[in-house]
Design a protein around this motif. Structure first.
Motif, mmCIF file in Angstrom:
data_model
loop_
_atom_site.group_PDB
_atom_site.id
_atom_site.type_symbol
_atom_site.label_atom_id
_atom_site.label_comp_id
_atom_site.label_asym_id
_atom_site.label_seq_id
_atom_site.Cartn_x
_atom_site.Cartn_y
_atom_site.Cartn_z
ATOM 1 N N ILE A 150 0.875 -1.174 0.000
ATOM 2 C CA ILE A 150 0.000 0.000 0.000
ATOM 3 C C ILE A 150 0.912 1.225 0.000
ATOM 4 O O ILE A 150 1.661 1.447 0.957
ATOM 5 N N VAL A 151 0.890 1.970 -1.087
ATOM 6 C CA VAL A 151 1.705 3.178 -1.187
ATOM 7 C C VAL A 151 0.902 4.350 -0.644
ATOM 8 O O VAL A 151 -0.157 4.703 -1.179
ATOM 9 N N ALA A 152 1.390 4.944 0.425
ATOM 10 C CA ALA A 152 0.772 6.140 0.998
ATOM 11 C C ALA A 152 1.537 7.351 0.461
ATOM 12 O O ALA A 152 2.686 7.572 0.866
ATOM 13 N N PRO A 153 0.940 8.130 -0.440
ATOM 14 C CA PRO A 153 1.667 9.243 -1.054
ATOM 15 C C PRO A 153 1.677 10.497 -0.187
ATOM 16 O O PRO A 153 1.268 11.575 -0.606
ATOM 17 N N TRP A 154 2.142 10.320 1.030
ATOM 18 C CA TRP A 154 2.349 11.426 1.949
ATOM 19 C C TRP A 154 3.457 11.020 2.923
ATOM 20 O O TRP A 154 3.779 9.839 3.070
ATOM 21 N N ALA A 176 4.780 13.090 -0.781
ATOM 22 C CA ALA A 176 3.882 13.598 -1.825
ATOM 23 C C ALA A 176 4.575 13.551 -3.179
ATOM 24 O O ALA A 176 5.703 14.034 -3.330
ATOM 25 N N ILE A 177 3.901 12.994 -4.165
ATOM 26 C CA ILE A 177 4.507 12.753 -5.476
ATOM 27 C C ILE A 177 4.168 13.892 -6.426
ATOM 28 O O ILE A 177 3.005 14.112 -6.767
ATOM 29 N N SER A 178 5.190 14.627 -6.861
ATOM 30 C CA SER A 178 5.009 15.751 -7.782
ATOM 31 C C SER A 178 5.795 15.520 -9.067
ATOM 32 O O SER A 178 6.934 15.048 -9.035
ATOM 33 N N ARG A 242 6.900 31.984 -10.623
ATOM 34 C CA ARG A 242 6.725 33.440 -10.614
ATOM 35 C C ARG A 242 5.687 33.910 -9.607
ATOM 36 O O ARG A 242 5.701 35.073 -9.186
ATOM 37 N N ALA A 243 4.768 33.040 -9.223
ATOM 38 C CA ALA A 243 3.648 33.461 -8.384
ATOM 39 C C ALA A 243 4.098 33.830 -6.965
ATOM 40 O O ALA A 243 4.898 33.123 -6.354
ATOM 41 N N THR A 244 3.562 34.924 -6.481
ATOM 42 C CA THR A 244 3.769 35.279 -5.081
ATOM 43 C C THR A 244 2.919 34.384 -4.192
ATOM 44 O O THR A 244 3.361 33.923 -3.132
ATOM 45 N N VAL A 245 1.685 34.128 -4.646
ATOM 46 C CA VAL A 245 0.752 33.256 -3.937
ATOM 47 C C VAL A 245 0.036 32.394 -4.971
ATOM 48 O O VAL A 245 -0.305 32.857 -6.058
ATOM 49 N N VAL A 246 -0.195 31.125 -4.616
ATOM 50 C CA VAL A 246 -0.955 30.215 -5.466
ATOM 51 C C VAL A 246 -2.238 29.831 -4.731
ATOM 52 O O VAL A 246 -2.192 29.470 -3.553
ATOM 53 N N VAL A 247 -3.370 29.929 -5.433
ATOM 54 C CA VAL A 247 -4.652 29.491 -4.887
ATOM 55 C C VAL A 247 -4.994 28.163 -5.545
ATOM 56 O O VAL A 247 -5.058 28.067 -6.770
ATOM 57 N N SER A 248 -5.207 27.134 -4.727
ATOM 58 C CA SER A 248 -5.366 25.788 -5.255
ATOM 59 C C SER A 248 -6.423 25.021 -4.468
ATOM 60 O O SER A 248 -6.766 25.386 -3.340
ATOM 61 N N ALA A 249 -6.928 23.952 -5.078
ATOM 62 C CA ALA A 249 -7.714 22.977 -4.337
ATOM 63 C C ALA A 249 -6.762 22.125 -3.511
ATOM 64 O O ALA A 249 -5.546 22.342 -3.505
ATOM 65 N N ALA A 250 -7.303 21.113 -2.826
ATOM 66 C CA ALA A 250 -6.469 20.290 -1.942
ATOM 67 C C ALA A 250 -6.280 18.884 -2.482
ATOM 68 O O ALA A 250 -6.080 17.934 -1.717
ATOM 69 N N GLY A 251 -6.305 18.726 -3.813
ATOM 70 C CA GLY A 251 -6.004 17.433 -4.409
ATOM 71 C C GLY A 251 -4.552 17.064 -4.189
ATOM 72 O O GLY A 251 -3.681 17.939 -4.044
ATOM 73 N N GLN A 252 -4.251 15.772 -4.188
ATOM 74 C CA GLN A 252 -2.906 15.329 -3.846
ATOM 75 C C GLN A 252 -1.846 15.859 -4.799
ATOM 76 O O GLN A 252 -0.765 16.292 -4.363
ATOM 77 N N ASN A 253 -2.114 15.838 -6.096
ATOM 78 C CA ASN A 253 -1.109 16.302 -7.047
ATOM 79 C C ASN A 253 -0.905 17.805 -6.976
ATOM 80 O O ASN A 253 0.227 18.292 -7.040
ATOM 81 N N GLY A 254 -2.006 18.540 -6.847
ATOM 82 C CA GLY A 254 -1.890 19.988 -6.759
ATOM 83 C C GLY A 254 -1.081 20.418 -5.555
ATOM 84 O O GLY A 254 -0.204 21.294 -5.649
ATOM 85 N N GLY A 323 12.280 13.146 -3.817
ATOM 86 C CA GLY A 323 12.526 11.723 -3.968
ATOM 87 C C GLY A 323 11.301 10.839 -3.824
ATOM 88 O O GLY A 323 11.419 9.600 -3.849
ATOM 89 N N ALA A 324 10.110 11.425 -3.706
ATOM 90 C CA ALA A 324 8.903 10.624 -3.448
ATOM 91 C C ALA A 324 8.577 9.675 -4.602
ATOM 92 O O ALA A 324 8.215 8.513 -4.381
ATOM 93 N N ALA A 325 8.669 10.153 -5.835
ATOM 94 C CA ALA A 325 8.348 9.292 -6.982
ATOM 95 C C ALA A 325 9.299 8.104 -7.051
ATOM 96 O O ALA A 325 8.882 6.974 -7.342
ATOM 97 N N ALA A 326 10.573 8.326 -6.780
ATOM 98 C CA ALA A 326 11.544 7.230 -6.790
ATOM 99 C C ALA A 326 11.264 6.241 -5.668
ATOM 100 O O ALA A 326 11.404 5.024 -5.847
ATOM 101 N N ARG A 327 10.837 6.742 -4.511
ATOM 102 C CA ARG A 327 10.496 5.837 -3.409
ATOM 103 C C ARG A 327 9.267 5.000 -3.753
ATOM 104 O O ARG A 327 9.189 3.812 -3.402
ATOM 105 N N ALA A 328 8.290 5.607 -4.442
ATOM 106 C CA ALA A 328 7.114 4.848 -4.868
ATOM 107 C C ALA A 328 7.515 3.751 -5.849
ATOM 108 O O ALA A 328 7.003 2.622 -5.785
#
Length: 337
Positions: A150-154, A176-178, A242-254, A323-328
């Protein structure tokens, strides 16, 4: 050979697969009802699956929704298994035929309890991805019970997942995998403008327009990427930088992308099954990673959150992107070896 099921909701599961894929040496065959991306890594094959939730025309000529054909949950044991649905039957038959004809070392499932159980019944080791939120229901427990990993991506200590507590020997917390892990800022010019980037469909269009007007009145340069119907951006890295602030949802990839760039962020968790984004949002706020507000925040409230975020200095190190993607990939290879 590795099999990989990619869920069709959004593009986040595809993005995660592609980030991990580059760290795997074996050939990978992907199964999804999504269309194939324009470019795939060498050694990757994409198999398009039929839909399993569209209406079905019966022998009487009447069209019925999938849930009208019978109990789609098998008495609560599954999430989605529509009775007599041709697309559902065909997609499982495609996977079974491929397994029968190929030396499959492991099958990765992101995400589907039904595919996990089906593949394991065919005698193939499985790796599944965990998700935030309340996943203590019977179907989720079934999927975790039959999984070899079970891969927990956090990162450990961030997301509280009670359903994994009794399965710790098979859980791998990879961070977290980015897709942007390790990418630098070379060639991206800094400027003195206060820029706010709205990332993905976080606000309805009227609220987005009203918020943008209020921010512009305060001297902010407003940019969007995937927040409207006509602003999809394949590579948002320069805009994130470039962004000073980013407004995003709380999805794992974002959120993983916010962590990769070290963004000052405002996160507005969206209503998702099992409270996935609300769960993540609470952690982000309580641990000081981002300012958060409800999805129905008013434009004035969002502007206030943006101003607060601009004055913050978040440390995203604890989100575990590096290093998260490599660990997965290593977790997958543990089972494949």
């Amino acid at each position: 050979m590795i099999g990989w099921y990619v869920h069709h909701h959004g593009w986040g599961h595809v993005t995660r697969m592609r980030a991990i894929r580059r760290h795997l040496g074996e050939e990978v065959t992907v199964f999804s009802s999504l269309p194939a991306p324009e470019a795939l890594d060498e050694g990757t094959t994409w198999v398009r699956l039929p839909e399993d939730a569209d209406p079905v025309v019966g022998s009487d000529g009447l069209s019925r929704e999938a849930h009208e054909l019978g109990d789609v949950t098998a008495g609560g044991a599954l999430h989605w298994a529509p009775i007599g649905h041709p697309g559902h039957q065909e997609r499982l038959a495609i996977i079974a035929d491929w397994i029968a004809r190929n030396p499959v070392s492991v099958f990765v499932v992101d995400v589907s309890v039904e595919v996990t159980a089906f593949v394991r019944l065919l005698g193939v080791p499985t790796v599944v991805f965990a998700q935030p939120g309340d996943r203590t229901d019977s179907p989720h427990r079934l999927g975790y019970d039959v999984a070899d990993r079970i891969v927990a991506p956090w990162a450990p200590g961030t997301i509280d997942a009670a359903e994994l507590a009794s399965r710790v020997d098979r859980v791998r917390h990879v961070g977290a995998i980015s897709r942007y892990d390790g990418r630098d800022r070379d060639g991206i010019a800094d400027d003195t403008a206060r820029r706010v980037l709205f990332l993905s469909r976080t606000l309805d269009q009227p609220e987005l327009a009203a918020t943008a007007d209020l921010l512009a009145a305060r001297g902010w340069v407003v940019e969007t990427a995937g927040a409207r119907g006509d602003d999809r951006v394949d590579d948002v890295w320069p805009m994130l930088c470039r962004a000073t602030v980013v407004v995003s949802a709380a999805g794992q990839n974002g959120v993983a992308d916010l962590a990769a760039v070290g963004a000052r962020a405002v996160v507005l968790p969206q209503d998702r099954p099992f409270g996935e984004q609300e769960h993540t949002g609470r952690v982000l706020q309580s641990d000081g990673y981002a300012w958060t507000g409800p999805a129905d925040s008013t434009p004035a409230q969002i502007v206030e959150l943006v101003e607060r975020a601009a004055a913050s200095t978040p440390d995203w190190t604890g989100w575990g992107v590096a290093g998260a993607a490599a660990r997965a990939a290593r977790a997958i290879e543990e089972v494949a070896s």
